[in-house]
Design an enzyme around this catalytic site. Sequence first.
Site, PDB file in Angstrom:
ATOM      1  N   SER A  96     -16.016  32.862  -0.855  1.00 54.54           N
ATOM      2  CA  SER A  96     -15.912  32.933   0.601  1.00 54.54           C
ATOM      3  C   SER A  96     -17.276  32.885   1.270  1.00 54.54           C
ATOM      4  CB  SER A  96     -15.142  34.184   1.036  1.00 54.54           C
ATOM      5  OG  SER A  96     -15.289  35.225   0.139  1.00 54.54           O
ATOM      6  N   HIS A 148     -11.462  26.981  -0.278  1.00 53.09           N
ATOM      7  CA  HIS A 148     -11.444  28.342   0.268  1.00 53.09           C
ATOM      8  C   HIS A 148     -10.054  28.663   0.799  1.00 53.09           C
ATOM      9  CE1 HIS A 148     -13.011  31.310   3.513  1.00 53.09           C
ATOM     10  NE2 HIS A 148     -12.613  31.935   2.442  1.00 53.09           N
ATOM     11  N   GLU A 159      -9.799  25.719   3.483  1.00 54.09           N
ATOM     12  CA  GLU A 159     -11.069  25.109   3.871  1.00 54.09           C
ATOM     13  C   GLU A 159     -11.638  24.411   2.639  1.00 54.09           C
ATOM     14  OE1 GLU A 159     -13.441  28.297   5.427  1.00 54.09           O
ATOM     15  OE2 GLU A 159     -14.346  27.068   6.960  1.00 54.09           O
ATOM     16  N   ASN A 172     -14.954  31.729   8.646  1.00 50.24           N
ATOM     17  CA  ASN A 172     -15.517  33.079   8.599  1.00 50.24           C
ATOM     18  C   ASN A 172     -16.646  33.284   9.606  1.00 50.24           C
ATOM     19  OD1 ASN A 172     -13.713  33.972   6.772  1.00 50.24           O
ATOM     20  ND2 ASN A 172     -15.070  33.852   4.986  1.00 50.24           N
TER      21      ASN A 172
END
Length: 735
Positions: free
Chosen positions: A443, A464, A476, A514
């Site tokens: 991540s 991801h 992702e 994120n």
Amino acid sequence: MNLINFRFDLDAQGIATLLWDMPGRSMNVITEQVMDELEAVIGHVGAQTAIKGCVIMSGKDAFSGGADLGMLEASGRRYVEMVQTQGQEAAMAAFFDGSRRLSLLYRKLETSGKPWVAAIDGTCLGGAFELALACHQRIVTDNPKTRVGLPEIKVGLFPGAGGTQRVARLMQTGEALQMLFKGEQLRPQAAKAMGLVHAIVPRDELLASAKEWIAAGNKGLAPWDDPKFRAPSGRVFSPAGMMVWPAANAIYRRETQDNYPAAKAILHAVYEGLQLPMDLALKVESRWFAHILRSQEARAMIRSLFVSMGELNKGARRPKGEPQARIGKVGIIGAGFMGASIAYVAALNGVDVVLIDRTLEAADKGKAHSHKLMSEQIAKGRAKTAERDSLLARIAPSDDYAGLGDCDLVIEAVFEDRNVKAEAIHKAQAAMRPGTIFASNTSTLPITSLAQNAATPENVIGLHFFSPVERMMLVEVILGEKTGDRALATALDFVRLLRKTPIVVNDSRGFYANRCVLNYVREGHLMFAEGVPPAMIENVARMAGMPVGPLSLNDEVALDLAWRILQATKADLGAQAIDAQQERLLDDLVNRHGRLGRKNAKGFYDYPDKGGKSLWPGLADLQSVKADPDALNIEDMKLRFLVTQALEAARTVEEGVITDPREADVGSILGFGFAPFTGGTLSYIDGMGVPEFVLLCDRLAKAYGPRFTPTELLIDMAMKHETFYGRFGARKAAA
Ligand code: NAD
């Protein structure tokens, strides 16, 4: 009749069958041409005395997905052009007539004097179900794939071809409103229990039972056209009506925070329509529909949640010329929280899995996660024991990397630790077939740096997944500097196999999603430090359109993780790269009070064994200043939550992390629930206009701090009056 999309047959008993089977399409949809042909058929059936009635059914696996949203989007564009060429009034009149054509057509069918039966097998949604609602009898099959429903609300629209009026006359008002608000796809039994369909029959009896209904001499008269008709809930202005409407308003506010004009239009259309005879009620519905079709929210939601999402799902970013990857078996290294869930979704979609951990016991535990998830489905009646057995048979737990030898793709989900990941890559490489693509579910760690451990960095990519993997629809896909086209094509083919939506981003700290989310959480932390009552922080975030408040979200992700990310950023980029107030707050919570979030039942909230969570009373002691709640600027707080995320999205475009606005928008809604009514982070900026956004950022920067300072790219775009879709839109990205 010269029909292209339908076949019309008349049997010896004088019963007609209209078979909807559009050439060159896998699914029937309502287009201008479909409306032309339907109009001709309705006229023909009505005029021919020899025709007793007509059954309408589909020649495809599904009945129909409803109106062609592309057509609706185009009508909005035509309206804007017409305003410029012929003026507002003429444009509005033409737009209104165009947008109500389907409604009038269905009413013509309903009042043609002949009985019409909708014979439904497979999905029948939106405008297609509105067609069925205008028919005098609705028969559905017991096929497990049969679903009916009016999901328009999910793309910012509402059923505007009579749906709101007919549903509200078939069901109790409260239930009708719920159905229209939720937009769920209903199974046959549920639809029958709600009074939306009349009968459920086996598939091979569908046509015969539909014809039987006509042969039995049933009339082509809708219940509401019978002078004796009374709506199920009675009159709007009655004691029963007064029980429904005030509550309906409150529920609307609670569920939408007044952000979704289409939901409000449903309330209006039903409330006003129920007080009128059908033809006038339909006109009222049409007025609301035309109003909503022109709304910024509908346009943005249709573009992101229908058009762009469809394009990404179909491989808009897939490199041309790469052959389809055959992925029959994947290797997953790390059977922890994420690895076990990825194994589940892979097996659920028919892929064999080798699930590897350091010990067989740990790998078995990962497999047990699939057992648990399937058992929950069985308990809810959504899966059968045999399906659980065959899914589990696809997952082979192991502690031996040799199992990777016949895998078509390998995904690592080991600890978020550079050295552990490097070791996993080395061991996997020794076991994998040459050329196998290796994906990391990291991540935070840049893919480029992980790929340095591989002999063939062009075969390394980031995949991801978001937690919980079984529910989150976004993946992702991260390109390292050397990631090759074959790796990208394989990753996208795998995501498609899992029926999830991919976005492709370039390598950066936090990638795309994120980065935006962390800004959202930070804004919540900073408001806390300013002394805003925590409950207000959470509520205002939801008023802004976010699905969960920033403090709740932080609890879910874990407070110690937020603390560690902050420390890593500080170590890599220096103390000025982080916010000292945020660091102090997390230090207090994590290191002084041992509050780690939901995982230890202690975070911003307390999580008792029984009952719901509640804000931790000790939070008050962590606020050295207290703001006066009555003096807070709520509108500014809402803006801060959305602007901080949108600004970060704009930065990712400037840095080349995001290269296609569709991905920023779709990724923001599916990945972290960014206020869906805006159409996503970049549509939010385009929607208000880049110059206005820059002014807003300047104002927020002055009032709340330099983190809101607009970027160079934004200032440049504002001066040129550009939009993200104009400057970086799909065609430009493809060029
Ligand atoms: P976890 O601690 O639950 O699981 C990691 C697993 O890897 C453990 O079972 C461990 O035994 C195993 N493991 C460690 N070293 C190994 C090795 N050399 N060979 C085989 N197995 C090994 O962690 P997690 O939350 O599942 O996270 C895994 C990865 O996914 C991390 O990179 C994390 O950043 C990423 N991720 C996590 C989330 C999340 O919400 N937790 C979301 C997206 C991505």
